[in-house]
Design a protein around this motif. Sequence first.
Motif, PDB file in Angstrom:
ATOM      1  N   GLU A  45       0.849  -1.202   0.000  1.00  0.00           N
ATOM      2  CA  GLU A  45       0.000   0.000   0.000  1.00  0.00           C
ATOM      3  C   GLU A  45       0.879   1.243   0.000  1.00  0.00           C
ATOM      4  OE1 GLU A  45      -3.372   2.373   2.640  1.00  0.00           O
ATOM      5  OE2 GLU A  45      -2.366   0.630   3.519  1.00  0.00           O
ATOM      6  N   VAL A  46       0.579   2.158  -0.906  1.00  0.00           N
ATOM      7  CA  VAL A  46       1.322   3.423  -0.965  1.00  0.00           C
ATOM      8  C   VAL A  46       0.315   4.564  -0.801  1.00  0.00           C
ATOM      9  CG1 VAL A  46       2.872   4.880  -2.320  1.00  0.00           C
ATOM     10  CG2 VAL A  46       2.980   2.382  -2.572  1.00  0.00           C
ATOM     11  N   VAL A  47       0.558   5.428   0.157  1.00  0.00           N
ATOM     12  CA  VAL A  47      -0.321   6.563   0.406  1.00  0.00           C
ATOM     13  C   VAL A  47       0.409   7.833  -0.031  1.00  0.00           C
ATOM     14  CG1 VAL A  47      -1.455   7.937   2.211  1.00  0.00           C
ATOM     15  CG2 VAL A  47      -1.486   5.429   2.328  1.00  0.00           C
ATOM     16  N   VAL A  48      -0.212   8.586  -0.929  1.00  0.00           N
ATOM     17  CA  VAL A  48       0.382   9.847  -1.393  1.00  0.00           C
ATOM     18  C   VAL A  48      -0.369  10.990  -0.739  1.00  0.00           C
ATOM     19  CG1 VAL A  48       0.781  11.330  -3.388  1.00  0.00           C
ATOM     20  CG2 VAL A  48       1.100   8.871  -3.574  1.00  0.00           C
ATOM     21  N   THR A  49       0.364  11.888  -0.116  1.00  0.00           N
ATOM     22  CA  THR A  49      -0.295  12.967   0.584  1.00  0.00           C
ATOM     23  C   THR A  49       0.590  14.206   0.576  1.00  0.00           C
ATOM     24  OG1 THR A  49      -1.452  13.502   2.634  1.00  0.00           O
ATOM     25  CG2 THR A  49       0.553  12.174   2.853  1.00  0.00           C
ATOM     26  N   ARG A  50       0.116  15.281   1.171  1.00  0.00           N
ATOM     27  CA  ARG A  50       0.892  16.517   1.111  1.00  0.00           C
ATOM     28  C   ARG A  50       0.585  17.431   2.274  1.00  0.00           C
ATOM     29  NH1 ARG A  50      -1.957  20.404  -3.444  1.00  0.00           N
ATOM     30  NH2 ARG A  50      -4.031  20.437  -2.543  1.00  0.00           N
ATOM     31  N   GLU A  51       1.484  18.349   2.498  1.00  0.00           N
ATOM     32  CA  GLU A  51       1.280  19.411   3.480  1.00  0.00           C
ATOM     33  C   GLU A  51       1.619  20.744   2.815  1.00  0.00           C
ATOM     34  OE1 GLU A  51       3.544  18.604   7.004  1.00  0.00           O
ATOM     35  OE2 GLU A  51       2.492  16.733   7.395  1.00  0.00           O
ATOM     36  N   PRO A  52       0.825  21.781   3.006  1.00  0.00           N
ATOM     37  CA  PRO A  52      -0.459  21.712   3.683  1.00  0.00           C
ATOM     38  C   PRO A  52      -1.511  21.121   2.758  1.00  0.00           C
ATOM     39  CG  PRO A  52      -0.077  23.948   2.871  1.00  0.00           C
ATOM     40  CD  PRO A  52       1.156  23.160   2.537  1.00  0.00           C
ATOM     41  N   GLY A  53      -2.601  20.583   3.375  1.00  0.00           N
ATOM     42  CA  GLY A  53      -3.759  20.193   2.583  1.00  0.00           C
ATOM     43  C   GLY A  53      -4.006  18.708   2.449  1.00  0.00           C
ATOM     44  N   GLY A  54      -3.425  17.879   3.309  1.00  0.00           N
ATOM     45  CA  GLY A  54      -3.630  16.439   3.193  1.00  0.00           C
ATOM     46  C   GLY A  54      -4.911  15.934   3.852  1.00  0.00           C
ATOM     47  N   THR A  55      -5.686  16.843   4.444  1.00  0.00           N
ATOM     48  CA  THR A  55      -6.955  16.475   5.082  1.00  0.00           C
ATOM     49  C   THR A  55      -7.998  17.521   4.689  1.00  0.00           C
ATOM     50  OG1 THR A  55      -6.514  17.836   7.027  1.00  0.00           O
ATOM     51  CG2 THR A  55      -5.764  15.535   7.117  1.00  0.00           C
ATOM     52  N   LEU A  56      -9.246  17.285   5.082  1.00  0.00           N
ATOM     53  CA  LEU A  56     -10.301  18.266   4.794  1.00  0.00           C
ATOM     54  C   LEU A  56      -9.991  19.590   5.500  1.00  0.00           C
ATOM     55  CD1 LEU A  56     -12.803  17.908   3.065  1.00  0.00           C
ATOM     56  CD2 LEU A  56     -14.111  17.499   5.161  1.00  0.00           C
ATOM     57  N   LEU A  57      -9.662  19.477   6.786  1.00  0.00           N
ATOM     58  CA  LEU A  57      -9.304  20.683   7.536  1.00  0.00           C
ATOM     59  C   LEU A  57      -8.084  21.352   6.908  1.00  0.00           C
ATOM     60  CD1 LEU A  57      -9.657  22.497  10.116  1.00  0.00           C
ATOM     61  CD2 LEU A  57      -8.032  20.960  11.233  1.00  0.00           C
ATOM     62  N   GLY A  58      -7.102  20.539   6.548  1.00  0.00           N
ATOM     63  CA  GLY A  58      -5.868  21.063   5.946  1.00  0.00           C
ATOM     64  C   GLY A  58      -6.127  21.765   4.617  1.00  0.00           C
ATOM     65  N   GLY A  59      -7.130  21.274   3.887  1.00  0.00           N
ATOM     66  CA  GLY A  59      -7.472  21.913   2.611  1.00  0.00           C
ATOM     67  C   GLY A  59      -7.958  23.338   2.841  1.00  0.00           C
ATOM     68  N   GLU A  60      -8.715  23.523   3.915  1.00  0.00           N
ATOM     69  CA  GLU A  60      -9.188  24.882   4.251  1.00  0.00           C
ATOM     70  C   GLU A  60      -8.010  25.760   4.667  1.00  0.00           C
ATOM     71  OE1 GLU A  60     -12.462  26.152   4.155  1.00  0.00           O
ATOM     72  OE2 GLU A  60     -12.622  24.364   2.918  1.00  0.00           O
ATOM     73  N   ILE A  61      -7.112  25.167   5.466  1.00  0.00           N
ATOM     74  CA  ILE A  61      -5.937  25.928   5.922  1.00  0.00           C
ATOM     75  C   ILE A  61      -5.073  26.306   4.716  1.00  0.00           C
ATOM     76  CG2 ILE A  61      -3.786  25.755   7.257  1.00  0.00           C
ATOM     77  CD1 ILE A  61      -5.289  23.993   9.270  1.00  0.00           C
ATOM     78  N   ARG A  62      -4.903  25.360   3.796  1.00  0.00           N
ATOM     79  CA  ARG A  62      -4.084  25.621   2.606  1.00  0.00           C
ATOM     80  C   ARG A  62      -4.648  26.797   1.793  1.00  0.00           C
ATOM     81  NH1 ARG A  62      -0.558  22.633  -0.788  1.00  0.00           N
ATOM     82  NH2 ARG A  62      -0.595  23.499  -2.870  1.00  0.00           N
ATOM     83  N   ARG A  63      -5.973  26.789   1.631  1.00  0.00           N
ATOM     84  CA  ARG A  63      -6.604  27.855   0.843  1.00  0.00           C
ATOM     85  C   ARG A  63      -6.308  29.214   1.484  1.00  0.00           C
ATOM     86  NH1 ARG A  63     -11.186  30.238   1.324  1.00  0.00           N
ATOM     87  NH2 ARG A  63     -11.921  28.906   3.018  1.00  0.00           N
ATOM     88  N   LEU A  64      -6.411  29.288   2.806  1.00  0.00           N
ATOM     89  CA  LEU A  64      -6.149  30.554   3.492  1.00  0.00           C
ATOM     90  C   LEU A  64      -4.674  30.944   3.379  1.00  0.00           C
ATOM     91  CD1 LEU A  64      -8.216  29.923   6.743  1.00  0.00           C
ATOM     92  CD2 LEU A  64      -8.723  31.588   4.938  1.00  0.00           C
ATOM     93  N   LEU A  65      -3.801  29.942   3.532  1.00  0.00           N
ATOM     94  CA  LEU A  65      -2.360  30.229   3.547  1.00  0.00           C
ATOM     95  C   LEU A  65      -1.839  30.711   2.204  1.00  0.00           C
ATOM     96  CD1 LEU A  65      -0.952  27.264   5.657  1.00  0.00           C
ATOM     97  CD2 LEU A  65      -0.559  29.690   6.104  1.00  0.00           C
ATOM     98  N   LEU A  66      -2.352  30.133   1.124  1.00  0.00           N
ATOM     99  CA  LEU A  66      -1.745  30.407  -0.177  1.00  0.00           C
ATOM    100  C   LEU A  66      -2.475  31.465  -0.994  1.00  0.00           C
ATOM    101  CD1 LEU A  66      -0.581  26.821  -1.211  1.00  0.00           C
ATOM    102  CD2 LEU A  66       0.646  28.592   0.057  1.00  0.00           C
ATOM    103  N   SER A  67      -3.560  32.007  -0.442  1.00  0.00           N
ATOM    104  CA  SER A  67      -4.287  33.029  -1.190  1.00  0.00           C
ATOM    105  C   SER A  67      -3.430  34.290  -1.325  1.00  0.00           C
ATOM    106  CB  SER A  67      -5.584  33.373  -0.455  1.00  0.00           C
ATOM    107  OG  SER A  67      -6.064  34.601  -0.948  1.00  0.00           O
ATOM    108  N   PRO A  68      -3.218  34.776  -2.559  1.00  0.00           N
ATOM    109  CA  PRO A  68      -2.397  35.979  -2.733  1.00  0.00           C
ATOM    110  C   PRO A  68      -3.079  37.213  -2.149  1.00  0.00           C
ATOM    111  CG  PRO A  68      -3.035  35.029  -4.880  1.00  0.00           C
ATOM    112  CD  PRO A  68      -3.742  34.247  -3.815  1.00  0.00           C
ATOM    113  N   ASP A  69      -4.398  37.149  -1.921  1.00  0.00           N
ATOM    114  CA  ASP A  69      -5.129  38.327  -1.435  1.00  0.00           C
ATOM    115  C   ASP A  69      -5.093  38.456   0.082  1.00  0.00           C
ATOM    116  OD1 ASP A  69      -5.936  38.516  -4.084  1.00  0.00           O
ATOM    117  OD2 ASP A  69      -7.634  37.161  -3.710  1.00  0.00           O
TER     118      ASP A  69
END
Length: 216
Positions: A45-69
Motif C-alpha cells: 500500500e502506498v499513500v500519497v499525501t501533502r502538506e499543507p492540505g492532506g486532510t479536509l481541515l488542511g485543505g481549508e488551511i491551505r486555501r487561506l495560507l496560499l491566497s495571494p489576497d
Amino acid sequence: MTDSGSTPVPRGGHGRFVTFEGGEGAGKTTLIRALVTELGQSGREVVVTREPGGTLLGGEIRRLLLSPDQHVEAVAELLLYGADRAQHLGEVVRPALARGAWVLCDRHVDSLVAYQAFGRGLDRVMVEQVNGWATGGLVPDRTLWLDVPVAEGLRRAGRERGPDRLEGAGLAFHERVREGFVVLAGEHASRFRRLDGTRAPGDVLADAKMALADLE
Ligand code: Z5A
C-alpha cells in the motif's frame, strides 16, 4: 526512523515515511507520481499525501495560507502550518504507517524550518517547537530533497499557474529557503538525500529509487 537530535517514537507499524522537500517547481509532484507506480508494483500500500492540505481541515488551511489576497502574519502562518501538520499526522500519516503502508508526503517539517525560519526570519527554536508539538516527535525515515536553482524552479512553477502568495515573495526569500535546505541536509545527513532536480525526470526517478533502496 531515528534522526540526529531526535528521539525515536514508537508508531506501532512497519510502514515507511518518506518526505519530499525543495523549493518551488523542484519536481516533487512529478517524482512522487512516478514513484507510486514503481512502489505499487510490489503490491504494497502506498499513500500519497501533502502538506499543507492532506486532510479536509488542511485543505481549508491551505486555501487561506496560499491566497495571494490574504495578508497572514508570520507567526499566524507558522501556527497554521503547524495545525495542518498535527491534523495530517493524526488523521492520515500515523494510521497509514500503523497499517504498514509507505507514506509519500509532499513537504513536511523541513519546509517549516526552511520557509518560516530561514525564509521569513522567525526564531528557529520557536519553529522547531511548533514542529515538535505537531509531530509528537515522529521523524521521516527518509527525506528526498530535490535541489534546483531558485530561478529555474520559479520559472517551472510560474509556467503552470500564476504566482501564489509565497511564490510572489521574491528571489532573495527563495534563496534563503534554499540555504535552509542546505543547512538541514547537513544537520540531518542520516535521513536526507539530495537529488539533482535539474536532471531529466527519468534520471531523477532512478536517483530516488537508489536513495530509497535500503528502506525496502
Ligand atoms: N510551506 C511552508 O512555507 N511551510 C511549510 O511547513 C509547508 C509548506 C509544508 C505550498 O507548497 C507552499 O507552502 C510552498 C511552501 C509552503 N511555497 N510556495 N509557494 P506546494 O507543495 O503546494 O507548492 P510547491 O512546492 O511550490 O509545488 P510546485 O510548484 O507544484 O512544485 P513541485 O511539486 O516541486 O514541482 P512539479 O509540479 O512536479 O513540477 C513543476 C513543473 O516542472 C512542471 O511543469 C513539471 O512538468 C516540470 N518538471 C518537473 N520535473 C522536471 C524535471 N526533472 N525537469 C524539467 N521539468 C520538470
